[in-house]
Design an enzyme around this catalytic site. Structure first.
Site, PDB file in Angstrom:
ATOM      1  N   ASP A  11      47.652  32.611  48.596  1.00  9.96           N
ATOM      2  CA  ASP A  11      46.853  33.765  48.184  1.00  9.96           C
ATOM      3  C   ASP A  11      45.824  34.013  49.286  1.00  9.96           C
ATOM      4  O   ASP A  11      45.667  33.193  50.203  1.00  9.96           O
ATOM      5  CB  ASP A  11      46.151  33.472  46.846  1.00  9.96           C
ATOM      6  CG  ASP A  11      45.267  34.630  46.395  1.00  9.96           C
ATOM      7  OD1 ASP A  11      45.707  35.796  46.495  1.00  9.96           O
ATOM      8  OD2 ASP A  11      44.132  34.384  45.942  1.00  9.96           O
ATOM      9  N   SER A  12      45.073  35.093  49.142  1.00  8.09           N
ATOM     10  CA  SER A  12      44.019  35.378  50.117  1.00  8.09           C
ATOM     11  C   SER A  12      42.840  34.421  49.964  1.00  8.09           C
ATOM     12  O   SER A  12      42.056  34.247  50.892  1.00  8.09           O
ATOM     13  CB  SER A  12      43.521  36.809  49.924  1.00  8.09           C
ATOM     14  OG  SER A  12      43.011  36.959  48.617  1.00  8.09           O
ATOM     15  N   CYS A  74      49.742  36.187  45.036  1.00  8.00           N
ATOM     16  CA  CYS A  74      48.870  37.300  45.425  1.00  8.00           C
ATOM     17  C   CYS A  74      49.642  38.569  45.108  1.00  8.00           C
ATOM     18  O   CYS A  74      50.738  38.788  45.643  1.00  8.00           O
ATOM     19  CB  CYS A  74      48.577  37.213  46.923  1.00  8.00           C
ATOM     20  SG  CYS A  74      47.698  38.664  47.528  1.00  8.00           S
ATOM     21  N   GLU A 173      35.030  35.497  44.875  1.00  6.99           N
ATOM     22  CA  GLU A 173      35.003  34.581  46.029  1.00  6.99           C
ATOM     23  C   GLU A 173      33.583  34.058  46.279  1.00  6.99           C
ATOM     24  O   GLU A 173      33.398  32.965  46.797  1.00  6.99           O
ATOM     25  CB  GLU A 173      35.526  35.273  47.294  1.00  6.99           C
ATOM     26  CG  GLU A 173      37.033  35.510  47.299  1.00  6.99           C
ATOM     27  CD  GLU A 173      37.867  34.242  47.492  1.00  6.99           C
ATOM     28  OE1 GLU A 173      37.415  33.308  48.161  1.00  6.99           O
ATOM     29  OE2 GLU A 173      38.993  34.197  46.926  1.00  6.99           O
ATOM     30  N   CYS A 205      45.893  41.144  39.686  1.00  5.06           N
ATOM     31  CA  CYS A 205      45.352  40.431  40.850  1.00  5.06           C
ATOM     32  C   CYS A 205      45.061  39.021  40.345  1.00  5.06           C
ATOM     33  O   CYS A 205      44.457  38.856  39.276  1.00  5.06           O
ATOM     34  CB  CYS A 205      44.082  41.116  41.341  1.00  5.06           C
ATOM     35  SG  CYS A 205      43.180  40.144  42.573  1.00  5.06           S
ATOM     36  N   HIS A 207      43.016  36.912  41.129  1.00  9.54           N
ATOM     37  CA  HIS A 207      41.601  36.553  40.970  1.00  9.54           C
ATOM     38  C   HIS A 207      41.078  36.922  39.575  1.00  9.54           C
ATOM     39  O   HIS A 207      40.114  36.326  39.100  1.00  9.54           O
ATOM     40  CB  HIS A 207      40.734  37.304  41.995  1.00  9.54           C
ATOM     41  CG  HIS A 207      40.758  36.734  43.386  1.00  9.54           C
ATOM     42  ND1 HIS A 207      41.834  36.868  44.226  1.00  9.54           N
ATOM     43  CD2 HIS A 207      39.809  36.050  44.081  1.00  9.54           C
ATOM     44  CE1 HIS A 207      41.562  36.287  45.392  1.00  9.54           C
ATOM     45  NE2 HIS A 207      40.337  35.783  45.326  1.00  9.54           N
TER      46      HIS A 207
HETATM   47  N1  DGL Z   1      44.437  37.646  44.613  1.00 10.26           N
HETATM   48  C1  DGL Z   1      45.054  38.657  45.377  1.00 10.26           C
HETATM   49  C2  DGL Z   1      45.880  39.580  44.542  1.00 10.26           C
HETATM   50  O1  DGL Z   1      46.454  39.104  43.592  1.00 10.26           O
HETATM   51  C3  DGL Z   1      44.313  39.206  46.548  1.00 10.26           C
HETATM   52  C4  DGL Z   1      43.119  40.023  46.337  1.00 10.26           C
HETATM   53  C5  DGL Z   1      42.354  40.318  47.604  1.00 10.26           C
HETATM   54  O2  DGL Z   1      42.264  39.458  48.464  1.00 10.26           O
HETATM   55  O3  DGL Z   1      41.848  41.445  47.719  1.00 10.26           O
HETATM   56  O4  DGL Z   1      46.039  40.741  44.824  1.00 10.26           O
END
Ligand code: DGL
Length: 300
Positions: A11-12, A74, A173, A205, A207
Site C-alpha cells: 500500500d502507499s 491499495c 498517516e 480506500c 486507510h
Molecule cells: N490506501 C490506498 C487506497 O486504498 C492509498 C491512498 C493514498 O495513498 O492516497 O487507495
C-alpha cells in the site's frame, strides 16, 4: 507439515494494515511481508504511469522477499495499475476493487451503493464497472426483494454516488484518525452520500476502515459499511487452496522457499519512508505490536 505460504502486501502507507489484520486473523498458517510506500504517500492523486511504476517496484521487492501471492492492498493501485501488473508478473495477485464491488452487490438492501475513495479511484470508475461486472458474473443480492427485481431485469442495483476524500489519507498517516478535524471533514464528505440515499457504503480506500467509528457516528446504523478487505480474504483463501491443489497434483513445482531461510517469523514490515512513524501510527491504529520496521529504498 503443511507449507507456510508467504503473502506479500503493499500500500502507499499504513492503509494496507487493515487488510493485513484480516488476513492474520483469518489465515493462521501464512506469513505476511508488508510494504508501505510511505516516502511517496499519498497515492490518491498520482498518475496512472506513476502508479504502475510504484506497483512494479513494490511487487518486485515483495517477490524478492519470498512472496508467492501479492495482495494489492491499495484501491488506487488496484483501480489503475493492477491489470498491467498482472500482465508483467507471473505471481498471482488479488486487488481490492473486484472483491469490494461484489461484496457491496451481495449486501445492499435498497440497491443504492455509495463509494468513498481517493480522487484517482473515483475518476477511474473502476468500482462502477466492478458492480456491473459482479452482476454480470452472477453475484446476487442477499435481499430477496432486490434479488427478484434484479432477476426480472430491473436496474435494481447501481453505484449511485462516488465521493473523493483527498484529506482522509494525510490525516490518518499523521495519526489523526480520531480527531475533531477528521470528524468535521468526514461530515463534509459524507453529506452528499446521505443526500443521495445510499444504503451501502464501500470504504474504497484501505486507510478508511481506521475512520469507521467516525463514519458510523455520522451515518448512523441504517447505512451498511462495506469493507472490501473481508471479501479479499475470502478470495485469498480460495486462491491458496487452488495453489495447494495444483502443487499436490504435480501440475506445478512447489517453490523451494530458500529465500526464507530457516528462521521463524510471521510478519515482516518494510517502508520506504520513516520506520518510526509507521511503527507508531500502525501500533496505535491496529493495536497489534509492530516491533521491527525496516526501511528500503526502491528507486532514486
Ligand atoms: N490506501 C490506498 C487506497 O486504498 C492509498 C491512498 C493514498 O495513498 O492516497 O487507495
Amino acid at each position: 507439515m503443511k507449507k507456510q505460504r508467504v503473502i506479500g502486501i503493499f500500500d502507499s502507507g499504513v492503509g494496507g494494515l487493515t487488510v493485513m489484520k484480516e488476513i492474520l486473523e483469518q489465515l493462521l498458517d501464512v506469513r505476511v511481508v508488508y510494504f508501505g510506500d510511505t516516502a511517496r504517500v499519498p497515492y490518491g492523486n498520482r498518475s496512472r504511469e506513476e502508479l504502475i511504476l510504484f506497483g512494479e517496484e513494490s511487487v518486485t521487492f515483495l517477490i524478492g522477499q519470498g512472496a508467492e501471492v501479492i495482495v494489492v492492498a491499495c484501491n488506487t493501485s488496484s483501480a489503475t495499475a493492477l491489470p498491467i501488473l498482472r500482465d508483467r508478473f507471473d505471481v498471482p495477485m488479488i486487488g481490492m476493487v473486484e472483491p469490494g464491488a461484489r461484496l457491496a452487490v451481495e449486501k445492499t438492501i435498497a440497491g443504492r451503493i455509495g463509494l468513498i475513495a481517493t480522487e484517482t479511484t473515483v475518476r477511474s470508475k473502476a468500482y462502477s464497472s466492478g458492480v456491473s461486472r459482479a452482476l454480470a458474473k452472477g453475484s446476487v443480492p442477499e435481499n430477496p426483494v432486490l434479488r427478484e427485481a434484479w432477476q426480472h431485469g430491473e436496474q435494481a442495483i447501481a453505484l449511485v454516488k462516488a465521493q473523493g476524500c483527498p484529506l482522509f489519507v494525510p490525516l490518518i498517516e499523521a495519526g489523526l484518525a480520531n480527531s475533531a478535524e477528521a470528524r468535521g471533514i468526514a461530515r463534509t464528505y459524507l453529506t452528499p452520500l446521505q443526500a443521495a440515499g445510499v444504503d451501502a457504503l464501500i470504504l474504497g480506500c484501505t486507510h478508511y476502515p481506521f475512520l469507521e467509528p467516525v463514519i458510523r457516528e455520522i451515518l448512523g446504523e441504517d447505512v451498511l459499511i462495506v469493507d472490501p478487505a473481508l471479501a479479499v480474504v475470502q478470495e485469498l483463501k480460495v486462491l491458496l487452496q487452488q495453489m495447494d491443489q495444483r502443487e499436490q497434483s504435480g501440475l506445478v513445482l512447489a517453490p523451494s522457499g530458500s529465500v526464507l531461510g530457516k528462521s521463524h517469523w510471521r510478519t515482516r514490515y518494510f517502508v520506504s519512508g520513516d520506520p518510526g512513524l509507521f511503527r507508531q501510527v500502525g501500533n496505535t491504529l491496529l493495536q497489534v505490536p509492530i516491533d521491527l520496521v525496516e526501511q528500503v529504498i526502491l528507486s532514486e
